[in-house]
Design an enzyme around this catalytic site. Sequence first.
Site, PDB file in Angstrom:
ATOM      1  N   GLU A 162     -25.821  -5.425  18.096  1.00 31.29           N
ATOM      2  CA  GLU A 162     -24.630  -5.642  17.271  1.00 31.29           C
ATOM      3  C   GLU A 162     -25.005  -6.114  15.871  1.00 31.29           C
ATOM      4  O   GLU A 162     -24.397  -5.701  14.880  1.00 31.29           O
ATOM      5  CB  GLU A 162     -23.678  -6.642  17.933  1.00 31.29           C
ATOM      6  CG  GLU A 162     -22.964  -6.088  19.165  1.00 31.29           C
ATOM      7  CD  GLU A 162     -22.059  -4.901  18.865  1.00 31.29           C
ATOM      8  OE1 GLU A 162     -21.780  -4.642  17.680  1.00 31.29           O
ATOM      9  OE2 GLU A 162     -21.621  -4.233  19.817  1.00 31.29           O
TER      10      GLU A 162
ATOM     11  N   TYR B 235     -16.242 -10.213  14.039  1.00 35.39           N
ATOM     12  CA  TYR B 235     -16.476  -8.990  14.791  1.00 35.39           C
ATOM     13  C   TYR B 235     -17.583  -9.178  15.832  1.00 35.39           C
ATOM     14  O   TYR B 235     -17.394  -8.916  17.023  1.00 35.39           O
ATOM     15  CB  TYR B 235     -16.843  -7.816  13.864  1.00 35.39           C
ATOM     16  CG  TYR B 235     -17.475  -6.702  14.674  1.00 35.39           C
ATOM     17  CD1 TYR B 235     -16.690  -5.928  15.503  1.00 35.39           C
ATOM     18  CD2 TYR B 235     -18.852  -6.515  14.688  1.00 35.39           C
ATOM     19  CE1 TYR B 235     -17.260  -4.960  16.319  1.00 35.39           C
ATOM     20  CE2 TYR B 235     -19.427  -5.555  15.504  1.00 35.39           C
ATOM     21  CZ  TYR B 235     -18.633  -4.784  16.313  1.00 35.39           C
ATOM     22  OH  TYR B 235     -19.200  -3.858  17.129  1.00 35.39           O
TER      23      TYR B 235
ATOM     24  N   ASP C 133     -13.319  -4.005  14.317  1.00 33.06           N
ATOM     25  CA  ASP C 133     -14.195  -3.638  13.209  1.00 33.06           C
ATOM     26  C   ASP C 133     -13.427  -2.683  12.296  1.00 33.06           C
ATOM     27  O   ASP C 133     -12.236  -2.444  12.498  1.00 33.06           O
ATOM     28  CB  ASP C 133     -15.509  -3.022  13.719  1.00 33.06           C
ATOM     29  CG  ASP C 133     -15.301  -1.630  14.311  1.00 33.06           C
ATOM     30  OD1 ASP C 133     -14.141  -1.231  14.527  1.00 33.06           O
ATOM     31  OD2 ASP C 133     -16.308  -0.932  14.552  1.00 33.06           O
TER      32      ASP C 133
END
Length: 286
Positions: free
Chosen positions: A35, A118, A136
């Site tokens: 991520e 996020y 996002d």
Amino acid sequence: MTLDAAAVTGWFREHARDLPWRRPGFSAWGTLISELMLQQTQVARVVPVVEEWLRRWPTPADLAAASQADVLRAWGRLGYPRRALALHACAAAIAERHGNRVPEDVDELLALPGVGDYTARAVAVFAHGGRHPVVDTNVRRVLARAVDGVAQPAAPSARRDLPAMSALLPEDLEEQRLFNAGMMEIGAVLCTARAPRCDECPLRRSCAWRAAGSPAHDGPPVRRQPRFEGSDRQRRGRVMAELRASDVPLTEAELARAVPEAARILEGLERDGLAARAEGGWALPA
DNA sequence: AAGCCGGGGGT
DNA sequence: ACCCCAGGCTT
């Protein structure tokens, strides 16, 4: 119901791209790494690097034990190398304060360096199966079109975006996970900013934007981004590439051959912890 | 709210 | 050759 969640999850079950972080058994630590890498870097560039990182540093403690120089070299050309240092600092914090296990709690995740609204929710949902809205830019665009009927979302606002996504989340734990992932996937591969592939979209029948005739964006013009060519970002990238490639410190004169403004650029890199003064010149931080 | 921070891919 | 992309942090 303003958006057919079942259409999203059904489509995702069938069409999800096969990516390392979607494989069964992919670790929470791997999810955090991926991520962070995916924050501003395309999937295709991240895949080989995250796999190498996990082979080399399979747990946070392993990464924490590495030098910053090794981490920055392993980061390679993914861009925004501050993220590499953030990940290194995440590893240390997780190893020391969380028993070498990636936290499940959103607020604990938010406290980690480089982890914002996020990423914290993405890790809580995709690594741990928690139920949270993951928003996002792709999700914001899908919601703007499918629900609000406009081509582009308004300026990001966690106070608006998170409740909007939250209201659509399925109750079922597995379904909400697929819904979060599916909304991002739709935004990434179908509901793209330019040239959306509406014909293949599972939301095409109910999409408010499509129903309105796919009107162009009518708000204020999108802010134009500065050129990369000739920018300090390009200069910083070039200096970092030189430092990564060298086993020994480089003098300012040597670096100035690649980047004439090296002296000024190095000051900034030093402030950001990406370069350090070493005997006779400059190197990656130890 | 606005600007900074890499690098690559699509058109 | 040009435009677009995108989360987090700082100011």
